[in-house]
Design a protein around this motif. Structure first.
Motif, PDB file in Angstrom:
ATOM      1  N   GLU A  86       0.826  -1.217   0.000  1.00 56.92           N
ATOM      2  CA  GLU A  86       0.000   0.000   0.000  1.00 56.92           C
ATOM      3  C   GLU A  86       0.859   1.266   0.000  1.00 56.92           C
ATOM      4  OE1 GLU A  86      -3.396   2.062  -0.410  1.00 56.92           O
ATOM      5  OE2 GLU A  86      -3.322  -0.135  -0.307  1.00 56.92           O
ATOM      6  N   ALA A  87       1.961   1.241   0.741  1.00 60.71           N
ATOM      7  CA  ALA A  87       2.829   2.430   0.800  1.00 60.71           C
ATOM      8  C   ALA A  87       3.398   2.766  -0.578  1.00 60.71           C
ATOM      9  CB  ALA A  87       3.961   2.203   1.806  1.00 60.71           C
ATOM     10  N   LEU A  88       3.757   1.746  -1.360  1.00 64.13           N
ATOM     11  CA  LEU A  88       4.281   1.990  -2.706  1.00 64.13           C
ATOM     12  C   LEU A  88       3.187   2.539  -3.614  1.00 64.13           C
ATOM     13  CD1 LEU A  88       6.542   1.851  -4.785  1.00 64.13           C
ATOM     14  CD2 LEU A  88       5.980  -0.569  -5.121  1.00 64.13           C
ATOM     15  N   LEU A  89       2.012   2.004  -3.504  1.00 70.19           N
ATOM     16  CA  LEU A  89       0.882   2.492  -4.297  1.00 70.19           C
ATOM     17  C   LEU A  89       0.586   3.953  -3.978  1.00 70.19           C
ATOM     18  CD1 LEU A  89      -1.184   1.659  -6.395  1.00 70.19           C
ATOM     19  CD2 LEU A  89      -2.680   0.939  -4.528  1.00 70.19           C
ATOM     20  N   GLU A  90       0.657   4.309  -2.722  1.00 69.31           N
ATOM     21  CA  GLU A  90       0.448   5.706  -2.324  1.00 69.31           C
ATOM     22  C   GLU A  90       1.522   6.607  -2.922  1.00 69.31           C
ATOM     23  OE1 GLU A  90       0.259   5.740   1.952  1.00 69.31           O
ATOM     24  OE2 GLU A  90      -1.606   4.570   1.965  1.00 69.31           O
ATOM     25  N   ARG A  91       2.771   6.143  -2.938  1.00 68.97           N
ATOM     26  CA  ARG A  91       3.857   6.930  -3.545  1.00 68.97           C
ATOM     27  C   ARG A  91       3.645   7.097  -5.048  1.00 68.97           C
ATOM     28  NH1 ARG A  91       9.436   4.466  -2.070  1.00 68.97           N
ATOM     29  NH2 ARG A  91      10.109   6.200  -3.371  1.00 68.97           N
ATOM     30  N   HIS A 130       3.396  15.139 -10.826  1.00 62.62           N
ATOM     31  CA  HIS A 130       4.096  15.262 -12.109  1.00 62.62           C
ATOM     32  C   HIS A 130       3.162  15.286 -13.316  1.00 62.62           C
ATOM     33  CE1 HIS A 130       7.306  14.007  -9.348  1.00 62.62           C
ATOM     34  NE2 HIS A 130       8.062  14.755 -10.126  1.00 62.62           N
ATOM     35  N   GLY A 131       1.875  15.439 -13.077  1.00 61.86           N
ATOM     36  CA  GLY A 131       0.922  15.634 -14.165  1.00 61.86           C
ATOM     37  C   GLY A 131       0.530  14.388 -14.941  1.00 61.86           C
ATOM     38  N   TYR A 132       0.732  13.217 -14.375  1.00 63.30           N
ATOM     39  CA  TYR A 132       0.290  11.995 -15.031  1.00 63.30           C
ATOM     40  C   TYR A 132      -1.224  11.858 -14.863  1.00 63.30           C
ATOM     41  CZ  TYR A 132       5.126  10.447 -15.514  1.00 63.30           C
ATOM     42  OH  TYR A 132       6.443  10.348 -15.858  1.00 63.30           O
ATOM     43  N   THR A 133      -1.852  11.173 -15.804  1.00 62.08           N
ATOM     44  CA  THR A 133      -3.304  10.996 -15.730  1.00 62.08           C
ATOM     45  C   THR A 133      -3.701   9.979 -14.669  1.00 62.08           C
ATOM     46  OG1 THR A 133      -3.244   9.329 -17.481  1.00 62.08           O
ATOM     47  CG2 THR A 133      -3.648  11.619 -18.146  1.00 62.08           C
ATOM     48  N   GLY A 134      -2.767   9.167 -14.235  1.00 62.43           N
ATOM     49  CA  GLY A 134      -3.058   8.181 -13.201  1.00 62.43           C
ATOM     50  C   GLY A 134      -1.921   7.205 -13.040  1.00 62.43           C
ATOM     51  N   ARG A 135      -2.127   6.259 -12.151  1.00 61.67           N
ATOM     52  CA  ARG A 135      -1.058   5.294 -11.841  1.00 61.67           C
ATOM     53  C   ARG A 135      -0.729   4.397 -13.032  1.00 61.67           C
ATOM     54  NH1 ARG A 135      -4.953   2.143  -7.715  1.00 61.67           N
ATOM     55  NH2 ARG A 135      -4.448   3.956  -6.461  1.00 61.67           N
ATOM     56  N   SER A 136      -1.702   4.101 -13.885  1.00 61.47           N
ATOM     57  CA  SER A 136      -1.414   3.265 -15.054  1.00 61.47           C
ATOM     58  C   SER A 136      -0.372   3.920 -15.952  1.00 61.47           C
ATOM     59  CB  SER A 136      -2.687   2.993 -15.855  1.00 61.47           C
ATOM     60  OG  SER A 136      -3.551   2.147 -15.143  1.00 61.47           O
ATOM     61  N   GLU A 137      -0.488   5.219 -16.147  1.00 59.44           N
ATOM     62  CA  GLU A 137       0.472   5.925 -16.990  1.00 59.44           C
ATOM     63  C   GLU A 137       1.869   5.893 -16.361  1.00 59.44           C
ATOM     64  OE1 GLU A 137       1.045  10.212 -19.249  1.00 59.44           O
ATOM     65  OE2 GLU A 137      -0.706   9.905 -17.989  1.00 59.44           O
ATOM     66  N   VAL A 138       1.940   6.060 -15.052  1.00 57.03           N
ATOM     67  CA  VAL A 138       3.232   6.002 -14.349  1.00 57.03           C
ATOM     68  C   VAL A 138       3.841   4.608 -14.507  1.00 57.03           C
ATOM     69  CG1 VAL A 138       4.360   6.088 -12.081  1.00 57.03           C
ATOM     70  CG2 VAL A 138       2.627   7.791 -12.678  1.00 57.03           C
ATOM     71  N   LEU A 139       3.050   3.571 -14.303  1.00 56.36           N
ATOM     72  CA  LEU A 139       3.567   2.205 -14.389  1.00 56.36           C
ATOM     73  C   LEU A 139       3.953   1.841 -15.818  1.00 56.36           C
ATOM     74  CD1 LEU A 139       1.181   0.420 -11.878  1.00 56.36           C
ATOM     75  CD2 LEU A 139       3.584   1.042 -11.556  1.00 56.36           C
ATOM     76  N   ARG A 140       3.222   2.329 -16.819  1.00 56.58           N
ATOM     77  CA  ARG A 140       3.615   2.077 -18.216  1.00 56.58           C
ATOM     78  C   ARG A 140       4.968   2.715 -18.509  1.00 56.58           C
ATOM     79  NH1 ARG A 140      -1.903   2.648 -19.296  1.00 56.58           N
ATOM     80  NH2 ARG A 140      -1.681   4.889 -19.644  1.00 56.58           N
TER      81      ARG A 140
END
Length: 142
Positions: A10-15, A23-33
């Motif tokens: 959970e702590a990593l997901l929160e980060r 940083h202006g990403y649309t969401g976590r999926s974009e960060v992970l991609r």
């Protein structure tokens, strides 16, 4: 686009969520991609392929994680043809640092770094990579 389920603390997901917001990403999926593309591309540098290389790998983990230290010992022995030296030290009151000096091909070093990164309970793994042939690090770029 495929949907993938990933388990993470959970702590990593929160980060990741905080990073996306800051940083202006649309969401976590974009960060992970983007992170996945970056990780997959790390060891695909054509300028390094086929050249003798060295790497210095730094691994940090909690002092009370003996399974990590045991895993590092196992990796040293399993890859002794690539691991030219290693060093273990304590930092602060509760951290251990393991340093590896690797020498070999891009594929060999990539394998060792990948296995180190995959070790559970490490806090961070970082490395630097440098050609050691007579041509110089990136002579063809000069």
């Amino acid at each position: 686009m495929s949907v993938v389920s990933v388990s993470m603390p959970e702590a990593l997901l929160e980060r990741i969520d905080q990073f996306a917001d800051e940083h202006g990403y649309t969401g976590r999926s974009e960060v992970l991609r983007e992170a996945s593309r970056s990780l997959l591309g790390e060891f695909q540098d054509d300028r390094l392929d086929g050249r003798p290389l060295m790497a210095v790998v730094t691994v940090v983990f909690e002092y009370d994680s003996p399974s990590v230290e045991e895993a590092m010992i196992h990796l040293r022995h399993e890859h002794e043809e690539v691991v030219t030296s290693s060093f273990h030290s304590h930092v602060g009151d509760h951290l251990c640092v393991e340093l590896f000096v690797l020498e070999g091909s891009l594929d060999d070093i990539s394998t060792v770094v990948g296995e180190i990164r995959a070790t559970d309970e490490t806090l961070t793994t970082d490395y630097s990579l440098l050609p050691v042939d007579d041509v110089g690090p990136f002579a063809e770029l000069e």
